[in-house]
Structures are given as C-alpha cells and as structure tokens.
Design a protein around this motif. Structure first.
Motif, mmCIF file in Angstrom:
data_model
loop_
_atom_site.group_PDB
_atom_site.id
_atom_site.type_symbol
_atom_site.label_atom_id
_atom_site.label_comp_id
_atom_site.label_asym_id
_atom_site.label_seq_id
_atom_site.Cartn_x
_atom_site.Cartn_y
_atom_site.Cartn_z
ATOM 1 N N VAL A 182 99.587 -11.479 -32.765
ATOM 2 C CA VAL A 182 99.381 -12.932 -32.802
ATOM 3 C C VAL A 182 99.987 -13.532 -34.068
ATOM 4 O O VAL A 182 100.733 -14.528 -34.018
ATOM 5 C CB VAL A 182 97.880 -13.268 -32.699
ATOM 6 C CG1 VAL A 182 97.652 -14.746 -32.964
ATOM 7 C CG2 VAL A 182 97.349 -12.898 -31.327
ATOM 8 N N PHE A 190 99.377 -12.701 -23.925
ATOM 9 C CA PHE A 190 98.931 -11.507 -24.627
ATOM 10 C C PHE A 190 97.406 -11.410 -24.624
ATOM 11 O O PHE A 190 96.843 -10.313 -24.456
ATOM 12 C CB PHE A 190 99.458 -11.510 -26.058
ATOM 13 C CG PHE A 190 99.184 -10.246 -26.808
ATOM 14 C CD1 PHE A 190 99.921 -9.100 -26.557
ATOM 15 C CD2 PHE A 190 98.173 -10.195 -27.758
ATOM 16 C CE1 PHE A 190 99.664 -7.928 -27.245
ATOM 17 C CE2 PHE A 190 97.910 -9.028 -28.444
ATOM 18 C CZ PHE A 190 98.661 -7.883 -28.192
ATOM 19 N N LEU A 191 96.721 -12.531 -24.777
ATOM 20 C CA LEU A 191 95.258 -12.518 -24.714
ATOM 21 C C LEU A 191 94.783 -12.069 -23.343
ATOM 22 O O LEU A 191 93.807 -11.297 -23.228
ATOM 23 C CB LEU A 191 94.712 -13.912 -25.030
ATOM 24 C CG LEU A 191 94.721 -14.359 -26.485
ATOM 25 C CD1 LEU A 191 94.338 -15.830 -26.576
ATOM 26 C CD2 LEU A 191 93.755 -13.522 -27.301
ATOM 27 N N MET A 223 104.624 -21.151 -27.875
ATOM 28 C CA MET A 223 103.650 -20.346 -28.604
ATOM 29 C C MET A 223 102.379 -20.159 -27.786
ATOM 30 O O MET A 223 101.818 -19.053 -27.719
ATOM 31 C CB MET A 223 103.338 -21.025 -29.939
ATOM 32 C CG MET A 223 102.565 -20.172 -30.919
ATOM 33 S SD MET A 223 102.235 -21.065 -32.467
ATOM 34 C CE MET A 223 103.898 -21.525 -32.960
ATOM 35 N N PHE A 281 96.151 -6.475 -31.998
ATOM 36 C CA PHE A 281 96.032 -7.837 -31.490
ATOM 37 C C PHE A 281 96.307 -8.862 -32.592
ATOM 38 O O PHE A 281 97.096 -9.798 -32.421
ATOM 39 C CB PHE A 281 94.637 -8.045 -30.910
ATOM 40 C CG PHE A 281 94.316 -9.481 -30.609
ATOM 41 C CD1 PHE A 281 94.914 -10.121 -29.545
ATOM 42 C CD2 PHE A 281 93.432 -10.180 -31.406
ATOM 43 C CE1 PHE A 281 94.627 -11.449 -29.266
ATOM 44 C CE2 PHE A 281 93.138 -11.498 -31.144
ATOM 45 C CZ PHE A 281 93.742 -12.139 -30.074
ATOM 46 N N TYR A 294 102.955 -17.682 -24.792
ATOM 47 C CA TYR A 294 103.128 -16.296 -25.228
ATOM 48 C C TYR A 294 101.800 -15.690 -25.672
ATOM 49 O O TYR A 294 101.440 -14.582 -25.271
ATOM 50 C CB TYR A 294 104.151 -16.238 -26.364
ATOM 51 C CG TYR A 294 104.663 -14.846 -26.634
ATOM 52 C CD1 TYR A 294 103.987 -13.979 -27.500
ATOM 53 C CD2 TYR A 294 105.820 -14.372 -26.033
ATOM 54 C CE1 TYR A 294 104.437 -12.708 -27.750
ATOM 55 C CE2 TYR A 294 106.288 -13.096 -26.275
ATOM 56 C CZ TYR A 294 105.598 -12.277 -27.135
ATOM 57 O OH TYR A 294 106.054 -11.010 -27.381
ATOM 58 N N ILE A 295 101.052 -16.426 -26.491
ATOM 59 C CA ILE A 295 99.789 -15.882 -26.998
ATOM 60 C C ILE A 295 98.744 -15.809 -25.884
ATOM 61 O O ILE A 295 97.955 -14.858 -25.820
ATOM 62 C CB ILE A 295 99.291 -16.737 -28.173
ATOM 63 C CG1 ILE A 295 100.268 -16.599 -29.345
ATOM 64 C CG2 ILE A 295 97.892 -16.331 -28.587
ATOM 65 C CD1 ILE A 295 99.903 -17.443 -30.541
ATOM 66 N N VAL A 321 103.885 -13.288 -33.986
ATOM 67 C CA VAL A 321 104.483 -14.251 -33.055
ATOM 68 C C VAL A 321 104.446 -15.657 -33.644
ATOM 69 O O VAL A 321 105.445 -16.392 -33.609
ATOM 70 C CB VAL A 321 103.754 -14.199 -31.695
ATOM 71 C CG1 VAL A 321 104.156 -15.390 -30.825
ATOM 72 C CG2 VAL A 321 104.076 -12.908 -30.979
ATOM 73 N N ILE A 322 103.304 -16.036 -34.195
ATOM 74 C CA ILE A 322 103.198 -17.361 -34.810
ATOM 75 C C ILE A 322 104.180 -17.491 -35.967
ATOM 76 O O ILE A 322 104.859 -18.514 -36.123
ATOM 77 C CB ILE A 322 101.760 -17.620 -35.272
ATOM 78 C CG1 ILE A 322 100.824 -17.720 -34.055
ATOM 79 C CG2 ILE A 322 101.678 -18.891 -36.103
ATOM 80 C CD1 ILE A 322 99.359 -17.847 -34.416
#
Length: 303
Positions: free
Chosen positions: A227, A292-293, A285, A223, A288-289, A230-231
């Motif tokens: 994150v 995923f969360l 951003m 995880f 996308y995050i 991606v950032i």
C-alpha cells in the motif's frame, strides 16, 4: 442539569461508557481526517467540473476538462511514466524483504549493517534527489567513471528522454527499499519460532521454509509495504521536481507533477484542469489499492 438516568438510577454514561469512550478518543482524529482528506477529495471532484484560475469567478463546464485530457499528449506521457513508476517501484518490496532476511541474523557487526541500510530512510527525498542528480552528472558525477571501468560509454541519464524516468525511479528505490526493510524486520520479530522449528523437523529449509512458513506470517507487513509503495509511486513529485523539473522536454513528468504544472505553473493557473488530473490519479490509486485489499480479504477468508 443532571444526567439522564434509567429507573434504577444509573446514568446513561455509566451504561454506555465502554462503547462511547473509544469513539471519544477517536473523534479528534476522525475530525481532522475528514477536514484535511475526505472533504478535499470531494472538493477536487467539484473543482474539476469548472474552468477556474484560482482567483476569479469559476465557470461551470461539466466534463470538458476530462474531454481535454483525452487529447492531451502530455497527460498520456505522464500516465505512462506513472505506470513505469508503479511497476518498477514494487521492486522495493522483494528488495526490502531479502535485506531484512540478511539482517535478521545473529552475526558480529549486524547492528552496524542495520544502521547502514536504515540510513537512506531517514534522509529527505530532496537530499536523495540532489545526491543522485550529482551522481548522474555527466561532467562531475561518479556514474561515468564507474561505467568506464567496464568499458561502457558515457551516459547522460537525466538528459536522455529514454532513460530519465528510469534514473529517477532508481533514486527513489534507494530509500523505499530501506522502508520496506524496516517493515519486514519488524514482521520477522513476530514470526512464531515454534512453526519454524516444526518446519525444520519436517525437512523444510531454504526457499521452501521462506515460501510456506515465513511469508504467510509476514502478510501484514507485506500489505503495508504494498500500500505504501503504491501510494509513493503514484504520488511521486519531489524527486522529479528536484532532479529534472519534468524534463527533458516533459519526458519525466508524472501525473502529480503535471497537475502542479497546469495548476500553479506556466500553464496559466488552470485549477479545474489540474483537479481533473488529480481525480484521475485518485481513481487509479483507489482501484489498485481496493483490488489488493479485496485479494487480501479473500485470502484471509479462505485461510
């Protein structure tokens, strides 16, 4: 002034100390986070609705900056390059995992190997960019001599619009893989040896052991790795600035660099337009995050 007390004479602080103490410790961090992160986010949304050069009077223009983005070829080039960064940068996660699995062995000289793989992480991104810019140099770099050994022709990676973005991404992957490797090495230290031993008794080994026993216990590390990666991919700036300055012909721009160009460079200090690009980047951003969360939360709930 005396503290407020209840009928039994107990002060408010004594009755609520366990609940209030954590918030008192968190208060400075929350204040700084709000001051330097949350408030600037809302300010970016506000500035994106204005035409402003950063010095004079700001003029409200509504969504005109966003309308201009729809007809801006440089914006679409930057957005497409960000997609390439996002997709290819995720290769750092499996790369870091497999290196961590290799280094998580009890063999002679493993500390030396760990130091060598850890080295890229401690190098500045600017230094990495300069090293790879030299490596790609068609005149004095090492890339073309290596290609000659395999009978391949010379390449000008950073001078070709079709290869420049991939060359910069390759440079960025070097330290990013090292970072993911560190996360997974930490996660492997927390793997339950009893589960591993039980799986071995059941005949699990190799890929089955990795997929069904090891990886589920590495979810927290995965995880964080996703994150952060991606950032890092979406806010890539320093490598591009050092290696190409967005060239050749703007073909290596990403949204973060294009935002800098239109806000503080030769495009005339268009702060509102730059803020609109920043808002688009932030929303990408965020979506996308958040996705995923949500997936992680659903998997944890089902598990």
């Amino acid at each position: 002034m005396t503290a407020q007390t209840d009928p039994q004479g107990t002060s408010w602080w004594r009755r609520n100390q366990m609940r209030a103490a954590p918030w008192l410790f968190l208060a400075p961090g929350i204040a700084f986070f709000a001051l330097y992160v949350i408030i600037p986010i809302f300010q970016s949304f506000q500035i994106s609705l204005y035409r402003w050069d950063g010095l004079g009077e700001a003029r409200y223009i509504g969504l005109d900056n966003y309308d201009q983005l729809l007809d801006d070829a440089a914006f679409y080039t930057s957005l497409m390059n960000n997609v390439k960064w996002l997709v290819l940068y995720l290769l750092a996660i499996p790369g870091g995992l497999f290196i961590a699995l290799f280094l998580n062995q009890q063999v002679r000289g493993i500390r030396l190997y760990k130091s060598l793989f850890f080295f890229p992480f401690v190098i500045s991104q600017v230094v990495v960019g300069l090293v790879f810019a030299w490596f790609y140099n068609p005149s004095i770099g090492l890339l073309n001599p290596v290609l000659d050994l395999f009978g391949l022709g010379p390449m000008n990676v950073l001078g070709n619009p079709s290869t420049v973005t991939y060359g910069i991404i390759a440079a960025g992957l070097w330290p990013q893989i090292a970072y993911c490797m560190i996360l997974y090495l930490t996660g492997l230290n927390a793997v339950d040896p009893d589960q591993v031993e039980a799986a071995r008794l059941d005949g699990a080994k190799g890929l089955k052991m990795l997929w069904y026993v090891i990886l589920p216990q590495l979810r927290p590390a995965t995880f964080i790795a996703v994150v952060v990666t991606v950032i890092g991919a979406l806010r890539s700036f320093d490598m591009i600035s050092v290696m190409t300055n967005g060239g050749p012909f703007g073909s290596s721009r990403v949204l973060a660099y294009y935002m800098f160009e239109v806000s503080l460079s030769e495009y005339g200090f268009r702060m509102g337009y730059g803020a609109a690009i920043a808002v688009v980047l932030f929303l990408i951003m965020l979506v996308y995050i958040a996705f995923f969360l949500w997936r992680m939360w659903r998997e944890e709930r089902e598990g």
